[in-house]
Write a protein that holds these residues in place. Structure first.
Motif, short mmCIF file in Angstrom:
data_model
loop_
_atom_site.label_atom_id
_atom_site.label_comp_id
_atom_site.label_asym_id
_atom_site.label_seq_id
_atom_site.Cartn_x
_atom_site.Cartn_y
_atom_site.Cartn_z
N VAL A 73 41.84 44.29 33.38
CA VAL A 73 41.24 44.91 34.56
C VAL A 73 40.62 43.78 35.37
O VAL A 73 39.75 43.05 34.90
CB VAL A 73 40.16 45.96 34.18
CG1 VAL A 73 39.51 46.52 35.43
CG2 VAL A 73 40.78 47.06 33.34
N GLU A 75 38.88 42.66 39.08
CA GLU A 75 38.18 43.15 40.26
C GLU A 75 38.48 42.22 41.43
O GLU A 75 38.22 41.02 41.36
CB GLU A 75 36.68 43.19 39.99
CG GLU A 75 35.90 43.90 41.05
CD GLU A 75 34.45 44.09 40.62
OE1 GLU A 75 33.59 43.41 41.20
OE2 GLU A 75 34.20 44.89 39.71
N ARG A 80 39.54 47.68 41.78
CA ARG A 80 39.80 47.17 40.43
C ARG A 80 41.26 47.44 40.13
O ARG A 80 41.74 48.56 40.28
CB ARG A 80 38.90 47.87 39.41
CG ARG A 80 37.43 47.49 39.57
CD ARG A 80 36.58 48.16 38.54
NE ARG A 80 36.57 49.61 38.77
CZ ARG A 80 36.21 50.50 37.87
NH1 ARG A 80 35.81 50.12 36.68
NH2 ARG A 80 36.23 51.79 38.15
N VAL A 82 44.42 47.40 37.44
CA VAL A 82 44.84 47.40 36.03
C VAL A 82 46.21 46.75 36.01
O VAL A 82 47.15 47.23 36.64
CB VAL A 82 44.89 48.83 35.46
CG1 VAL A 82 45.31 48.79 34.00
CG2 VAL A 82 43.54 49.52 35.61
N HIS A 94 47.88 50.23 37.84
CA HIS A 94 47.05 51.25 38.47
C HIS A 94 45.96 50.55 39.30
O HIS A 94 45.58 49.43 39.01
CB HIS A 94 46.39 52.11 37.40
CG HIS A 94 45.66 53.30 37.92
ND1 HIS A 94 46.29 54.37 38.53
CD2 HIS A 94 44.35 53.60 37.93
CE1 HIS A 94 45.40 55.27 38.89
NE2 HIS A 94 44.20 54.83 38.53
N THR A 95 45.47 51.25 40.33
CA THR A 95 44.35 50.76 41.13
C THR A 95 43.18 51.71 40.94
O THR A 95 43.31 52.91 41.14
CB THR A 95 44.71 50.69 42.62
OG1 THR A 95 45.84 49.83 42.78
CG2 THR A 95 43.55 50.15 43.44
N LEU A 96 42.04 51.17 40.53
CA LEU A 96 40.83 51.96 40.31
C LEU A 96 39.90 51.77 41.50
O LEU A 96 39.92 50.74 42.16
CB LEU A 96 40.13 51.50 39.03
CG LEU A 96 40.91 51.64 37.73
CD1 LEU A 96 40.17 50.95 36.60
CD2 LEU A 96 41.12 53.10 37.40
N PRO A 97 39.03 52.75 41.77
CA PRO A 97 38.03 52.56 42.83
C PRO A 97 37.03 51.49 42.42
O PRO A 97 36.95 51.12 41.25
CB PRO A 97 37.38 53.94 42.95
CG PRO A 97 37.66 54.62 41.66
CD PRO A 97 38.93 54.06 41.14
#
Length: 128
Positions: A73, A75, A80, A82, A94-97
């Motif tokens: 992960v 940043e 963030r 993945v 994947h893209t996280l907030p």
């Protein structure tokens, strides 16, 4: 009688083993110092390879899936990512907030956690 002049050759001085050893040792020491100085200058002025990540990219966590496979992960700015990392490629999974404020805060160092744990254990046993 005729006068004959005989010349006696003066014996040549033999080189001392200690002095030649000192010369070789001194030359070797100077060469080693020059190599160390060149390495220090290269590191000081940035000629060596950069280690770590830049300030804009921060590695938040990493999990090993095998000998050469990992999920990380990272940043980047306000997101963030993945990523799946193998020996030959990096795949966006994947893209996280962005992380919440309390998650972005630095965690308590392990030494402080251990100290608090020891205080709790000692107070429970009545030894404090």
């Amino acid at each position: 009688m005729s006068a004959q002049t005989t010349t006696v050759a003066a014996p040549q001085a033999m080189p001392q083993a200690g002095s030649s050893l000192m010369q070789v040792s001194g030359a070797l020491a100077v060469i080693i110092l020059l190599i160390l100085l060149a390495g220090w200058l290269a590191k000081r002025f940035g000629f060596s390879a950069k280690s770590g990540l830049s300030k804009e990219v921060k590695l938040r966590s990493s999990v090993s899936l095998g000998t050469r496979e990992r999920i990380v992960v990272v940043e980047v700015e306000d997101a963030r990512l993945v990523l799946g990392v193998t020996a030959s490629q990096i795949t966006h999974l994947h893209t996280l907030p962005p992380a919440p404020a309390e998650m972005a805060a630095t965690p308590t160092p392990p030494a402080a956690e251990f100290q608090n744990l020891m205080k709790n254990l000692l107070s429970r046993n009545g030894k404090r």
